[in-house]
Design a protein around this motif. Sequence first.
Motif, PDB file in Angstrom:
ATOM      1  N   GLU A  66     -10.193 -14.589   8.639  1.00  0.00           N
ATOM      2  CA  GLU A  66      -9.024 -13.788   8.280  1.00  0.00           C
ATOM      3  C   GLU A  66      -8.880 -13.659   6.765  1.00  0.00           C
ATOM      4  O   GLU A  66      -8.611 -12.569   6.242  1.00  0.00           O
ATOM      5  CB  GLU A  66      -7.762 -14.416   8.865  1.00  0.00           C
ATOM      6  CG  GLU A  66      -6.515 -13.594   8.605  1.00  0.00           C
ATOM      7  CD  GLU A  66      -5.281 -14.204   9.251  1.00  0.00           C
ATOM      8  OE1 GLU A  66      -4.449 -13.426   9.738  1.00  0.00           O
ATOM      9  OE2 GLU A  66      -5.161 -15.449   9.281  1.00  0.00           O
ATOM     10  N   ASP A  67      -9.074 -14.762   6.037  1.00  0.00           N
ATOM     11  CA  ASP A  67      -8.913 -14.717   4.584  1.00  0.00           C
ATOM     12  C   ASP A  67     -10.017 -13.894   3.921  1.00  0.00           C
ATOM     13  O   ASP A  67      -9.772 -13.240   2.903  1.00  0.00           O
ATOM     14  CB  ASP A  67      -8.852 -16.129   4.004  1.00  0.00           C
ATOM     15  CG  ASP A  67      -7.528 -16.819   4.302  1.00  0.00           C
ATOM     16  OD1 ASP A  67      -6.717 -16.264   5.076  1.00  0.00           O
ATOM     17  OD2 ASP A  67      -7.306 -17.917   3.774  1.00  0.00           O
ATOM     18  N   VAL A  71      -9.340 -10.784   1.402  1.00  0.00           N
ATOM     19  CA  VAL A  71     -10.004 -10.639   0.103  1.00  0.00           C
ATOM     20  C   VAL A  71     -10.775  -9.326   0.020  1.00  0.00           C
ATOM     21  O   VAL A  71     -10.662  -8.587  -0.965  1.00  0.00           O
ATOM     22  CB  VAL A  71     -10.915 -11.854  -0.166  1.00  0.00           C
ATOM     23  CG1 VAL A  71     -11.867 -11.592  -1.318  1.00  0.00           C
ATOM     24  CG2 VAL A  71     -10.072 -13.090  -0.439  1.00  0.00           C
ATOM     25  N   ILE A  72     -11.563  -9.007   1.033  1.00  0.00           N
ATOM     26  CA  ILE A  72     -12.335  -7.756   1.004  1.00  0.00           C
ATOM     27  C   ILE A  72     -11.396  -6.555   1.004  1.00  0.00           C
ATOM     28  O   ILE A  72     -11.604  -5.586   0.265  1.00  0.00           O
ATOM     29  CB  ILE A  72     -13.344  -7.709   2.170  1.00  0.00           C
ATOM     30  CG1 ILE A  72     -14.405  -8.800   1.985  1.00  0.00           C
ATOM     31  CG2 ILE A  72     -13.997  -6.329   2.268  1.00  0.00           C
ATOM     32  CD1 ILE A  72     -15.299  -9.025   3.184  1.00  0.00           C
ATOM     33  N   GLY A  73     -10.331  -6.612   1.792  1.00  0.00           N
ATOM     34  CA  GLY A  73      -9.345  -5.537   1.792  1.00  0.00           C
ATOM     35  C   GLY A  73      -8.690  -5.369   0.431  1.00  0.00           C
ATOM     36  O   GLY A  73      -8.501  -4.246  -0.055  1.00  0.00           O
ATOM     37  N   SER A  74      -8.359  -6.468  -0.210  1.00  0.00           N
ATOM     38  CA  SER A  74      -7.744  -6.425  -1.545  1.00  0.00           C
ATOM     39  C   SER A  74      -8.698  -5.830  -2.572  1.00  0.00           C
ATOM     40  O   SER A  74      -8.290  -5.040  -3.437  1.00  0.00           O
ATOM     41  CB  SER A  74      -7.310  -7.822  -1.978  1.00  0.00           C
ATOM     42  OG  SER A  74      -6.330  -8.340  -1.098  1.00  0.00           O
ATOM     43  N   GLU A  79     -10.369  -1.091  -5.929  1.00  0.00           N
ATOM     44  CA  GLU A  79     -11.437  -0.163  -6.292  1.00  0.00           C
ATOM     45  C   GLU A  79     -11.091   1.290  -5.975  1.00  0.00           C
ATOM     46  O   GLU A  79     -11.526   2.190  -6.679  1.00  0.00           O
ATOM     47  CB  GLU A  79     -12.733  -0.535  -5.550  1.00  0.00           C
ATOM     48  CG  GLU A  79     -13.485  -1.682  -6.154  1.00  0.00           C
ATOM     49  CD  GLU A  79     -14.354  -1.254  -7.319  1.00  0.00           C
ATOM     50  OE1 GLU A  79     -15.398  -0.615  -7.102  1.00  0.00           O
ATOM     51  OE2 GLU A  79     -13.972  -1.554  -8.463  1.00  0.00           O
ATOM     52  N   ILE A  80     -10.324   1.528  -4.922  1.00  0.00           N
ATOM     53  CA  ILE A  80     -10.154   2.890  -4.394  1.00  0.00           C
ATOM     54  C   ILE A  80      -8.916   3.609  -4.926  1.00  0.00           C
ATOM     55  O   ILE A  80      -8.978   4.794  -5.268  1.00  0.00           O
ATOM     56  CB  ILE A  80     -10.134   2.852  -2.854  1.00  0.00           C
ATOM     57  CG1 ILE A  80     -11.493   2.410  -2.327  1.00  0.00           C
ATOM     58  CG2 ILE A  80      -9.720   4.201  -2.285  1.00  0.00           C
ATOM     59  CD1 ILE A  80     -11.505   2.079  -0.846  1.00  0.00           C
ATOM     60  N   TYR A  81      -7.779   2.906  -4.977  1.00  0.00           N
ATOM     61  CA  TYR A  81      -6.529   3.582  -5.332  1.00  0.00           C
ATOM     62  C   TYR A  81      -6.322   3.585  -6.841  1.00  0.00           C
ATOM     63  O   TYR A  81      -6.673   2.613  -7.496  1.00  0.00           O
ATOM     64  CB  TYR A  81      -5.350   2.903  -4.627  1.00  0.00           C
ATOM     65  CG  TYR A  81      -5.435   2.983  -3.126  1.00  0.00           C
ATOM     66  CD1 TYR A  81      -5.125   4.165  -2.459  1.00  0.00           C
ATOM     67  CD2 TYR A  81      -5.846   1.896  -2.371  1.00  0.00           C
ATOM     68  CE1 TYR A  81      -5.205   4.246  -1.077  1.00  0.00           C
ATOM     69  CE2 TYR A  81      -5.936   1.970  -0.992  1.00  0.00           C
ATOM     70  CZ  TYR A  81      -5.619   3.151  -0.353  1.00  0.00           C
ATOM     71  OH  TYR A  81      -5.713   3.226   1.009  1.00  0.00           O
ATOM     72  N   ALA A 143      -7.638  -4.052   6.997  1.00  0.00           N
ATOM     73  CA  ALA A 143      -6.899  -2.784   7.017  1.00  0.00           C
ATOM     74  C   ALA A 143      -5.548  -2.929   6.331  1.00  0.00           C
ATOM     75  O   ALA A 143      -5.147  -2.061   5.541  1.00  0.00           O
ATOM     76  CB  ALA A 143      -6.708  -2.297   8.455  1.00  0.00           C
ATOM     77  N   MET A 144      -4.831  -4.018   6.594  1.00  0.00           N
ATOM     78  CA  MET A 144      -3.505  -4.207   6.020  1.00  0.00           C
ATOM     79  C   MET A 144      -3.573  -4.376   4.505  1.00  0.00           C
ATOM     80  O   MET A 144      -2.704  -3.886   3.780  1.00  0.00           O
ATOM     81  CB  MET A 144      -2.807  -5.428   6.638  1.00  0.00           C
ATOM     82  CG  MET A 144      -2.518  -5.308   8.118  1.00  0.00           C
ATOM     83  SD  MET A 144      -1.535  -3.854   8.531  1.00  0.00           S
ATOM     84  CE  MET A 144      -2.396  -3.271   9.975  1.00  0.00           C
ATOM     85  N   ASN A 145      -4.600  -5.043   4.014  1.00  0.00           N
ATOM     86  CA  ASN A 145      -4.708  -5.283   2.578  1.00  0.00           C
ATOM     87  C   ASN A 145      -5.366  -4.136   1.829  1.00  0.00           C
ATOM     88  O   ASN A 145      -5.116  -3.954   0.637  1.00  0.00           O
ATOM     89  CB  ASN A 145      -5.447  -6.601   2.321  1.00  0.00           C
ATOM     90  CG  ASN A 145      -4.559  -7.784   2.618  1.00  0.00           C
ATOM     91  OD1 ASN A 145      -3.795  -8.212   1.774  1.00  0.00           O
ATOM     92  ND2 ASN A 145      -4.612  -8.286   3.845  1.00  0.00           N
TER      93      ASN A 145
END
Length: 194
Positions: A66-67, A71-74, A79-81, A143-145
């Motif tokens: 989960e963590d 981290v990958i989501g963060s 990088e994207i926004y 997805a959430m991060n």
Amino acid sequence: MKQITRDTKETKIKASLEIYGNGEGKISTKIGFFDHMLEAFTKHSLMDLDIVCEGDKHIDGHHSVEDCGIVIGSLLREEIYPIKSIERFGSGAVVMDEACVECDIDICNRAFLVFDMDNYGDFKGKVGDFDIELTEEFFRALAMNAGFCMHIYLKRGKNLHHIIEAIFKSFALALRRALSHNQRIGIPSTKGSL
């Protein structure tokens, strides 16, 4: 290349990500099958991901998986926004022998996950040292991060290794397509921002 460190009582994670990379990575979570899945993601997304996770494996793999998603989501969010000049929407279906999984993504800064494995039935058990139900936990955290709306669904399949590998690869393919550059689009929203 973005870098992040997450240090809690449950996990210590250090990671870096280059979204327009070469599909290379150094993955070490101490969960063999999960490492294999992150390597497949890296290869097929063409992103460069380095991640080292020291987790409380004496309990189970839940916190580590989960963590890593957090981290990958963060990293993806950083990088994207703000979004500009990318396709925004991406879709990918991947077959692994008898299994076929599709992933659809909207990079929209509105997090949502549909994870539909109903065609399999009871999506539980283990593949190697990996708890199958942690697949959904990983993608929910990511997805959430990241702020992604994602639908991942099993079209067909029986072999859990094949199904989970197709999940990670279809996600990689859909994300790569959604992040494809398109200068004509500008900001890919009628709102004018995402």
